[in-house]
Scaffold this active site. Structure first.
Site, PDB file in Angstrom:
ATOM      1  N   CYS A   2      -4.165  13.926  82.346  1.00  0.00           N
ATOM      2  CA  CYS A   2      -3.055  14.844  82.553  1.00  0.00           C
ATOM      3  C   CYS A   2      -1.953  14.158  83.370  1.00  0.00           C
ATOM      4  O   CYS A   2      -2.237  13.484  84.355  1.00  0.00           O
ATOM      5  CB  CYS A   2      -3.447  16.124  83.273  1.00  0.00           C
ATOM      6  SG  CYS A   2      -4.698  17.069  82.432  1.00  0.00           S
ATOM      7  N   ARG A  27      -1.870   9.361  79.851  1.00  0.00           N
ATOM      8  CA  ARG A  27      -2.842  10.061  80.701  1.00  0.00           C
ATOM      9  C   ARG A  27      -3.504  11.235  79.993  1.00  0.00           C
ATOM     10  O   ARG A  27      -4.455  11.820  80.512  1.00  0.00           O
ATOM     11  CB  ARG A  27      -2.148  10.594  81.962  1.00  0.00           C
ATOM     12  CG  ARG A  27      -1.476   9.551  82.791  1.00  0.00           C
ATOM     13  CD  ARG A  27      -0.774  10.181  83.968  1.00  0.00           C
ATOM     14  NE  ARG A  27      -1.724  10.696  84.918  1.00  0.00           N
ATOM     15  CZ  ARG A  27      -2.267   9.987  85.890  1.00  0.00           C
ATOM     16  NH1 ARG A  27      -1.930   8.727  86.034  1.00  0.00           N
ATOM     17  NH2 ARG A  27      -3.116  10.526  86.714  1.00  0.00           N
ATOM     18  N   TRP A  72      -4.886  16.500  79.023  1.00  0.00           N
ATOM     19  CA  TRP A  72      -6.162  16.033  78.482  1.00  0.00           C
ATOM     20  C   TRP A  72      -7.143  17.144  78.793  1.00  0.00           C
ATOM     21  O   TRP A  72      -7.479  17.381  79.956  1.00  0.00           O
ATOM     22  CB  TRP A  72      -6.561  14.722  79.145  1.00  0.00           C
ATOM     23  CG  TRP A  72      -7.801  14.113  78.568  1.00  0.00           C
ATOM     24  CD1 TRP A  72      -7.873  13.315  77.463  1.00  0.00           C
ATOM     25  CD2 TRP A  72      -9.136  14.219  79.068  1.00  0.00           C
ATOM     26  NE1 TRP A  72      -9.181  12.938  77.244  1.00  0.00           N
ATOM     27  CE2 TRP A  72      -9.980  13.471  78.209  1.00  0.00           C
ATOM     28  CE3 TRP A  72      -9.716  14.886  80.148  1.00  0.00           C
ATOM     29  CZ2 TRP A  72     -11.354  13.371  78.402  1.00  0.00           C
ATOM     30  CZ3 TRP A  72     -11.086  14.780  80.340  1.00  0.00           C
ATOM     31  CH2 TRP A  72     -11.892  14.026  79.472  1.00  0.00           C
ATOM     32  N   ASN A  98      -3.290  18.680  87.433  1.00  0.00           N
ATOM     33  CA  ASN A  98      -4.136  17.581  86.963  1.00  0.00           C
ATOM     34  C   ASN A  98      -5.385  17.608  87.830  1.00  0.00           C
ATOM     35  O   ASN A  98      -5.274  17.620  89.054  1.00  0.00           O
ATOM     36  CB  ASN A  98      -3.359  16.264  87.140  1.00  0.00           C
ATOM     37  CG  ASN A  98      -4.198  15.036  86.887  1.00  0.00           C
ATOM     38  OD1 ASN A  98      -5.210  15.100  86.204  1.00  0.00           O
ATOM     39  ND2 ASN A  98      -3.766  13.919  87.434  1.00  0.00           N
ATOM     40  N   GLY A  99      -6.577  17.657  87.203  1.00  0.00           N
ATOM     41  CA  GLY A  99      -7.816  17.709  87.984  1.00  0.00           C
ATOM     42  C   GLY A  99      -8.698  18.833  87.484  1.00  0.00           C
ATOM     43  O   GLY A  99      -8.472  19.385  86.400  1.00  0.00           O
ATOM     44  N   GLU A 481     -18.024  -5.656  75.832  1.00  0.00           N
ATOM     45  CA  GLU A 481     -16.602  -5.326  75.850  1.00  0.00           C
ATOM     46  C   GLU A 481     -16.036  -5.324  74.428  1.00  0.00           C
ATOM     47  O   GLU A 481     -15.222  -4.472  74.079  1.00  0.00           O
ATOM     48  CB  GLU A 481     -15.849  -6.319  76.756  1.00  0.00           C
ATOM     49  CG  GLU A 481     -14.341  -6.220  76.745  1.00  0.00           C
ATOM     50  CD  GLU A 481     -13.790  -4.861  77.178  1.00  0.00           C
ATOM     51  OE1 GLU A 481     -14.554  -3.986  77.625  1.00  0.00           O
ATOM     52  OE2 GLU A 481     -12.567  -4.671  77.028  1.00  0.00           O
ATOM     53  N   LYS A 485     -14.251  -2.097  72.752  1.00  0.00           N
ATOM     54  CA  LYS A 485     -12.877  -2.097  72.229  1.00  0.00           C
ATOM     55  C   LYS A 485     -12.878  -1.566  70.801  1.00  0.00           C
ATOM     56  O   LYS A 485     -12.056  -0.750  70.439  1.00  0.00           O
ATOM     57  CB  LYS A 485     -12.277  -3.501  72.202  1.00  0.00           C
ATOM     58  CG  LYS A 485     -11.749  -4.089  73.477  1.00  0.00           C
ATOM     59  CD  LYS A 485     -10.526  -3.442  74.067  1.00  0.00           C
ATOM     60  CE  LYS A 485     -10.889  -2.297  74.972  1.00  0.00           C
ATOM     61  NZ  LYS A 485     -11.258  -2.597  76.316  1.00  0.00           N
ATOM     62  N   GLU A 488     -13.646   2.302  70.611  1.00  0.00           N
ATOM     63  CA  GLU A 488     -12.670   3.248  71.166  1.00  0.00           C
ATOM     64  C   GLU A 488     -11.360   3.299  70.391  1.00  0.00           C
ATOM     65  O   GLU A 488     -10.739   4.345  70.339  1.00  0.00           O
ATOM     66  CB  GLU A 488     -12.430   3.028  72.662  1.00  0.00           C
ATOM     67  CG  GLU A 488     -11.668   1.798  73.030  1.00  0.00           C
ATOM     68  CD  GLU A 488     -11.538   1.612  74.539  1.00  0.00           C
ATOM     69  OE1 GLU A 488     -11.412   2.595  75.266  1.00  0.00           O
ATOM     70  OE2 GLU A 488     -11.556   0.445  74.978  1.00  0.00           O
ATOM     71  N   HIS A 504     -36.709  -7.063  69.723  1.00  0.00           N
ATOM     72  CA  HIS A 504     -37.572  -6.057  70.344  1.00  0.00           C
ATOM     73  C   HIS A 504     -37.219  -4.650  69.867  1.00  0.00           C
ATOM     74  O   HIS A 504     -37.607  -3.669  70.498  1.00  0.00           O
ATOM     75  CB  HIS A 504     -37.464  -6.133  71.873  1.00  0.00           C
ATOM     76  CG  HIS A 504     -37.955  -7.444  72.420  1.00  0.00           C
ATOM     77  ND1 HIS A 504     -39.278  -7.809  72.385  1.00  0.00           N
ATOM     78  CD2 HIS A 504     -37.296  -8.488  72.960  1.00  0.00           C
ATOM     79  CE1 HIS A 504     -39.419  -9.015  72.907  1.00  0.00           C
ATOM     80  NE2 HIS A 504     -38.218  -9.458  73.262  1.00  0.00           N
ATOM     81  N   LYS A 601      -6.054   7.479  79.655  1.00  0.00           N
ATOM     82  CA  LYS A 601      -6.190   6.212  80.372  1.00  0.00           C
ATOM     83  C   LYS A 601      -6.826   6.338  81.758  1.00  0.00           C
ATOM     84  O   LYS A 601      -7.801   5.664  82.051  1.00  0.00           O
ATOM     85  CB  LYS A 601      -4.843   5.508  80.491  1.00  0.00           C
ATOM     86  CG  LYS A 601      -5.027   4.101  81.037  1.00  0.00           C
ATOM     87  CD  LYS A 601      -4.058   3.131  80.455  1.00  0.00           C
ATOM     88  CE  LYS A 601      -4.361   1.727  80.883  1.00  0.00           C
ATOM     89  NZ  LYS A 601      -5.450   1.104  80.123  1.00  0.00           N
TER      90      LYS A 601
HETATM   91  C1  F6R Z   1     -11.686   0.796  78.009  1.00  0.00           C
HETATM   92  C2  F6R Z   1     -11.068   1.450  79.129  1.00  0.00           C
HETATM   93  C3  F6R Z   1     -11.926   2.218  80.091  1.00  0.00           C
HETATM   94  C4  F6R Z   1     -11.527   1.837  81.522  1.00  0.00           C
HETATM   95  C5  F6R Z   1     -12.279   2.717  82.529  1.00  0.00           C
HETATM   96  C6  F6R Z   1     -11.966   2.340  83.964  1.00  0.00           C
HETATM   97  O1  F6R Z   1     -10.767   0.105  77.239  1.00  0.00           O
HETATM   98  O2  F6R Z   1      -9.889   1.379  79.300  1.00  0.00           O
HETATM   99  O3  F6R Z   1     -13.275   2.003  79.862  1.00  0.00           O
HETATM  100  O4  F6R Z   1     -11.814   0.483  81.711  1.00  0.00           O
HETATM  101  O5  F6R Z   1     -11.962   4.062  82.315  1.00  0.00           O
HETATM  102  O6  F6R Z   1     -10.602   2.445  84.232  1.00  0.00           O
HETATM  103  P1  F6R Z   1      -9.966   1.790  85.521  1.00  0.00           P
HETATM  104  O7  F6R Z   1     -10.086   0.316  85.364  1.00  0.00           O
HETATM  105  O8  F6R Z   1      -8.556   2.271  85.540  1.00  0.00           O
HETATM  106  O9  F6R Z   1     -10.765   2.274  86.690  1.00  0.00           O
END
Ligand code: F6R
Length: 606
Positions: A2, A27, A72, A98-99, A481, A485, A488, A504, A601
């Site tokens: 948000c 956000r 969000w 937001n929250g 990772e 990627k 997501e 296993h 994000k």
């Molecule tokens: C994946 C991604 C998330 C963030 C996670 C932590 O691409 O962006 O998994 O890495 O939410 O976010 P930060 O680094 O902002 O604490």
């Protein structure tokens, strides 16, 4: 999670609010709304993106004070009704939030028992009604907000306006960020400086428990008890252009492509050729303190956690200090034993991930020593820790993290070098790492040149519904990772496994329908990894190998060769092709690359 924006001043508020919301859309982007005040409140809110909201705002939506929100969803599905702002029944008070209000069900039940009729399913609407109930009895909006917040359990960043007081906005923070922007006879507030830098660089970060009253000619901040607090404005060194796509089709491609420069910025001024050490003044730790801890525990969430796994291996290898990484979201809930001989390292791009922040606060409460590896300067986590390393990677706008991931791994290499050289890492090994780090930007550039080929491979592999990612020891966090990627942003199912664990259990999944992306560095485990590739191909599985050379036998269907660095630093380079693979797969499948479904994000909720 948000985005909030607020404006009070001489100008038309709506265009400023809409522009700010666009900047905050990373956000949350399932619905958006604005309210302006001019002889009563005018509201528009829609399910959808900020662009949809902009279309719904009529030309005659005038008012020089207003608040806006991009959502969000937590309480209630994305819909026009659940979009913020939320208004009191008499339409006098409007709130954006937001929250999460944890006791919303209880508060709502009380209000409903008193005859209040709710229009939405949100937790936020309770706030609008509660403020409206007290505003008449109190002398100021600020007091009414403070009184209402006393009944609230949970986290919030809020902005509130009152139709009867058309010259002021009240904002408050507890767990969700609020930044004030100071203009010329105008004031702004937002969840992130991204929404402010077009108008001002002078900002004030609110602390948890603080509340602020904004008027066109200035602001006042107050602690939760009501006493005025003195805040010094900071000048942020971010330009509005940092938030543009810079001619790229997506922010994600821009951020992947920026990595030669962002890695160089993380390294700038920190490598010492004379003693083969790293200069990390921000750690606030002298050599004696650096020698005093016996373990390193790294915490972060999602991709930050995976970069922490790379970091743990770097620290163990270079400094021979036991180190491990754990998701902050798990760590904080298991009543961790806080050991005085352990150094805790919290990682966060945004610096506001709630689980990571809460873990840091729990550690500090128990007397733990915590440093941070953070990108967002002045963010909540950066302010909470005892010292740390800023990434200097610049704003990361695309929801999926890329440049912050590589810069975090580089910051860990610097930290491991620093610890190592205080312990037993020889000058020769120190030099090897310093030289290796200095080579990274050019080597990343080399990998980026393979973009067209990786796009072709992505188109080929994106036709499969599911992919396995494997790596062994240094390659395993890279595989995790890579899988993260891909899933997501392309929504292709991807599973990451240690290559050693395949036989296993998950080997049962391998067959022509499930290809494997294998991270195969040219290190002491090369033969073991090649054996795994053989096992996969024997079961009819296709292999896309990311490594340093074509294997002699035909063990992979496709190979992406990356430049070789020192074995400890290779994971950083091996990550880059996987970012491009995920990006091009997402584009091939016509996904919303920068704003993947269901995500946002900064995860500022639990
Ligand atoms: C994946 C991604 C998330 C963030 C996670 C932590 O691409 O962006 O998994 O890495 O939410 O976010 P930060 O680094 O902002 O604490």
């Amino acid at each position: 999670m948000c985005g909030i924006v607020a404006y009070v001043g001489p100008k038309d508020a709506a265009p400023i609010l809409l522009e700010g919301l666009q900047r905050l859309e990373y956000r949350g982007y399932d619905s958006a709304g604005v309210v302006v005040s001019s002889k009563g409140l005018k509201v528009r809110k829609v399910k959808g993106r900020v662009a949809d909201l902009a279309k719904a705002v009529p030309a005659r939506f005038k008012g020089t004070l207003g608040i806006g929100h991009t959502r969000w969803a937590t309480h209630g599905v994305p819909s026009d009704e659940n979009a913020h702002p939320h208004l009191s029944a008499d339409e006098r008070i409007a709130v954006v939030h937001n929250g999460i209000i944890e006791n919303a069900t209880e508060l709502r039940a009380k209000l409903e028992a008193d005859g209040v009729v709710f229009k939405s399913e949100t937790d936020t609407e309770t706030l609008a009604h509660m403020i409206a109930r007290t505003v008449e009895e109190t002398s100021s909006l600020e007091e009414a907000v403070r009184k209402a917040l006393k009944s609230v359990v949970g986290t919030y960043g809020i902005a509130v306006i009152d139709a009867e007081r058309p010259g002021e906005v009240v904002v408050a923070r507890n767990g969700s960020p609020i930044v004030l922007g100071i203009g010329e006879k105008e004031m702004f507030a937002a969840s992130d400086v991204a929404a402010l830098v077009r108008y001002t660089r002078q900002v004030v970060h609110l602390e948890d428990g603080e509340l602020a009253v904004l008027k066109a000619d200035g602001f006042h901040t107050f602690a939760s008890g009501g006493l005025e607090t003195a805040k010094e404005p900071l000048t942020v060194d971010v330009e509005a252009g940092h938030y543009d796509t810079g001619g790229y089709e997506h922010y994600l491609l821009k951020e992947i492509s920026e990595q030669p420069e962002t890695v160089a910025r993380t390294l700038r001024g920190r490598l010492d050729d004379r003693f083969h050490i790293a200069h990390l003044g921000g750690l606030n730790m002298d050599a004696r303190a650096t020698r005093s801890f016996r373990r390193v525990k790294i915490i972060g969430c999602g991709s930050a956690y995976y970069s922490g796994q790379i970091g743990a291996q770097l620290i163990e290898e270079l400094a021979r200090i036991p180190a491990d990484a754990e998701p902050a979201s798990e760590f904080r809930y298991r009543n961790p034993v806080v050991d005085p001989d352990t150094l805790y390292v919290a990682i966060s791009q945004s610096g506001e991930t709630y689980d990571t922040l809460a873990a840091v606060q729990e550690l500090k409460r128990k007397g733990g020593r915590v440093i941070g590896i953070v990108n967002a300067v002045g963010s909540a986590i950066a302010r909470e820790v005892d010292g740390g390393i800023y990434l200097h990677a610049g704003p990361e706008v695309s929801v999926a993290s890329t440049k912050a991931f590589t810069s975090t791994a580089v910051a860990f290499a610097l930290l491991a070098l620093h610890f190592g050289r205080v312990h037993d890492l020889s000058p020769a090994d120190g030099r090897r790492i310093v030289d290796g780090l200095a080579k990274l930007p050019d080597q990343i550039e080399e990998i980026l040149k393979q973009g067209d080929r990786i796009r072709e491979l992505a188109r080929k592999y994106a036709t499969h519904p599911s992919l396995m990612f494997v790596g062994r020891v240094r390659g395993y966090p890279v595989a995790r990772e890579g899988a993260q990627k891909l899933k997501e942003i392309s929504y292709i199912h991807a599973e990451a496994y240690p290559a050693s664990e395949l036989k296993h259990g998950p080997l049962a999944l391998i067959g022509p329908e499930m290809p494997t992306v294998a991270v195969v560095p040219d290190d002491e485990l090369l033969d073991k990894n090649l054996t795994t590739l053989g096992e996969i191909r024997t079961r009819g599985g296709n292999v896309l190998m990311i490594g340093h050379r074509e294997p002699e036998a035909k063990l992979a269907d496709d190979v992406i060769v990356v430049p070789k660095n020192e074995i400890e630093l290779d994971p950083i380079l091996l990550t880059i092709p996987l970012q491009l693979l995920a990006y091009h797969a997402a584009v091939a499948l016509e996904r919303d690359v920068d704003k993947p479904r269901n995500l946002a994000k900064s995860v500022t909720v639990e």
